[in-house]
Design an enzyme around this catalytic site. Structure first.
Site, PDB file in Angstrom:
ATOM      1  N   SER A 121      14.946  21.202 -16.691  1.00  0.00           N
ATOM      2  CA  SER A 121      13.754  21.991 -16.978  1.00  0.00           C
ATOM      3  C   SER A 121      14.186  23.279 -17.654  1.00  0.00           C
ATOM      4  CB  SER A 121      13.011  22.297 -15.682  1.00  0.00           C
ATOM      5  OG  SER A 121      12.221  23.452 -15.851  1.00  0.00           O
ATOM      6  N   HIS A 151       0.832  -1.225   0.000  1.00  0.00           N
ATOM      7  CA  HIS A 151       0.000   0.000   0.000  1.00  0.00           C
ATOM      8  C   HIS A 151       0.860   1.265   0.000  1.00  0.00           C
ATOM      9  CE1 HIS A 151      -3.335  -2.671   1.212  1.00  0.00           C
ATOM     10  NE2 HIS A 151      -2.423  -3.236   1.973  1.00  0.00           N
ATOM     11  N   GLU A 178       9.707   8.308 -17.458  1.00  0.00           N
ATOM     12  CA  GLU A 178       8.326   8.741 -17.701  1.00  0.00           C
ATOM     13  C   GLU A 178       7.848   8.302 -19.083  1.00  0.00           C
ATOM     14  OE1 GLU A 178       7.905  12.817 -15.129  1.00  0.00           O
ATOM     15  OE2 GLU A 178       9.327  12.803 -16.778  1.00  0.00           O
TER      16      GLU A 178
END
Ligand code: ARG
Length: 474
Positions: free
Chosen positions: A278, A157, A291
């Site tokens: 970035s 979890h 990603e």
């Protein structure tokens, strides 16, 4: 240019209809398989006396010339070529005339021809992907080997649950990738059925030698039903499904790598060589590769979904809908082949922050279950033990203590069975050592898993070497 099927028609095909139905732009890449198939077909026709040996040789030479031209980008495709099969046949006819070249398509339909090409192409792609997968499993093995003893918080979890070895965590991916590999081996066998001789759908009326074709084209079996052979694409579905499962595994790994590289976790640091920045925020180091691995699962699962929908409710036997199979299969194979080696490189270059991992392992009461088991072994029923340990956890967290820091007098207040030996039991390394059961996280077991998988990889290398002999351009 005259069509393969022009004589029955009195009017030309509309340009728009032609470009809508053409598959040339994407099935071009099958040209080498198509020509290999055609050469074997012509040789078989000659050997069975269906065409003369002389004609056979002329056609084979022309096919070889077409192949050279296509290889060197010198072949001039025409807008009127419906697909790669048509283009190649036109090329042959232009070289040797229609009297001889027109015999190439004897006892064959584009329906069994395209099924053949796709199977040959997929056998090659499966072998290539298996090779990449084997290499990735080796990277996982080496990560496990180098982190064999590193304690790690195991999660359920996404909450810290029980201590494990980081190597055990990595080897879980080793298991997934092994099954992915084995699924491709099975898929290869299902793909390895030779469909020529099925004709358009009913079989052909010439005395063709299908077994000879299978031998020449390195197939281990021939298809058993001509209608199935021209309309079945489940070997491709199986490939798309296997690729989807593989990609789902990689995307779970990607998700963990993304999470672990956050400053909140800080378990790993991506190498500058495989991270991106970035354009606006100068402090950022982004896990874009992971990603995209996670993101590209979308297209791979989408391709599987698309082919399932194409086939659903499609009546026997060949229908033009089937032409939609190719781009889906090509895109999936290309995606997987690009991702597998990249994932290996990124993993290899990733730095593991042992300090951050150690710090997070020491918090979170990871050995609470061991404490309950300790009481059980002293005669306390498990449910009651669970309840007692819950109270201990509550007390410790309210007083900012770890199990190791809790005094014996306090332990005794929770239950009389607690004794000095509890301090051993709640230690992380003792907890891990106690899971000494096949599949458990004890060092000995993980070391055995690594050893066993290393042997498996070696065996598979040998198997793959043999499998490659059944392929064409790998
Ligand atoms: N381009 C077609 C395909 O990819 C080849 C088979 C065409 N057969 C036909 N009867 N039109 O499926």
């Amino acid at each position: 240019m005259k069509k393969l099927w022009g004589s029955r028609f009195t009017q030309e095909t509309e340009k728009r209809a032609l470009s809508f139905t053409s598959s040339l732009s994407f099935d071009k890449r099958l040209y080498r398989y198509d020509i290999l198939g055609s050469i074997a077909h012509v040789r078989m026709l000659a050997s069975c006396g269906i065409i003369s040996e002389g004609d056979g040789e002329v056609i084979v030479a022309a096919l070889e010339e077409v192949e050279k031209e296509m290889f060197h980008d010198q072949f001039s495709y025409l807008e009127s070529d419906e697909d790669i099969h048509t283009a190649i046949e036109r090329g042959v006819v232009e070289k040797v005339g229609s009297e001889i070249g027109g015999k190439l398509h004897t006892a064959r339909s584009r329906n069994d021809q395209v099924a053949l090409d796709l199977r040959m192409y997929l056998k090659d792609e499966q072998a290539k992907i298996m090779a990449f997968l084997g290499e990735l499993i080796e990277v996982v093995l080496s990560l496990a080997h180098h982190n064999l003893d590193l304690l790690f918080p195991g999660y359920t979890h996404l909450q810290r649950a029980q201590p494990v070895l980081l190597s055990h965590h990595f080897m879980a991916y080793g298991e997934m990738l092994r099954r992915d590999y084995e699924r491709l081996e099975i898929n290869f066998e299902h793909t390895d059925h030779m469909p020529l001789g099925s004709g358009a759908l009913a079989g052909v009326s010439y005395p063709v030698d299908r077994e000879m074709l299978a031998r020449e084209l390195k197939f281990s079996r021939i298809t058993r039903n001509s209608m199935d052979a021209v309309s079945d694409r489940d070997f491709a579905l199986e490939f798309l499904s296997n690729a989807s499962i593989l990609m789902v595994h990689l995307s779970r790994l990607a998700e963990e790598m993304i999470l672990w590289s956050t400053s909140e976790f800080g378990f790993i640091e991506l190498s500058d060589r495989y991270a991106t920045g970035s354009s606006m925020m100068p402090q950022k180091k982004n896990p874009d590769i992971w990603e995209l691995v996670r993101g590209k699962v979308g297209r791979v699962i989408g391709n599987l979904g698309s082919l399932l929908v194409v086939l659903k409710g499609l009546p026997l036997s060949y229908n033009r809908d089937l032409q939609e199979d190719k781009e889906l299969v090509f895109d999936t194979a290309d995606t997987v082949k690009e991702i597998l080696p990249l994932v290996g490189d990124v993993l290899r270059s990733t730095k593991i922050n042992q300090d951050r991992i150690a710090a997070s392992t020491s918090r979170g009461f990871l050995t609470a279950t061991d404490m309950a088991d300790y009481l059980v072994k002293k005669g306390v029923p498990f449910r009651k033990a669970h309840h007692i340990v819950g109270k201990v956890v509550l007390y410790c967290s309210q007083n900012s203590l770890t199990f190791e820091e809790l005094g014996m007098d306090i332990y005794k207040q929770f239950d009389r069975h607690f004794d000095q030996d509890i301090y051993e039991v709640v230690s992380l390394s003792k907890s891990i050592a106690s899971k000494n059961i096949v599949g458990g996280t004890a060092r000995q077991q993980v070391a055995y898993q690594i050893e066993e998988t290393t042997r498996w990889v070696e065996e598979k290398k040998e198997d793959l070497r043999k499998l490659r002999e059944r392929c064409y351009f790998v």
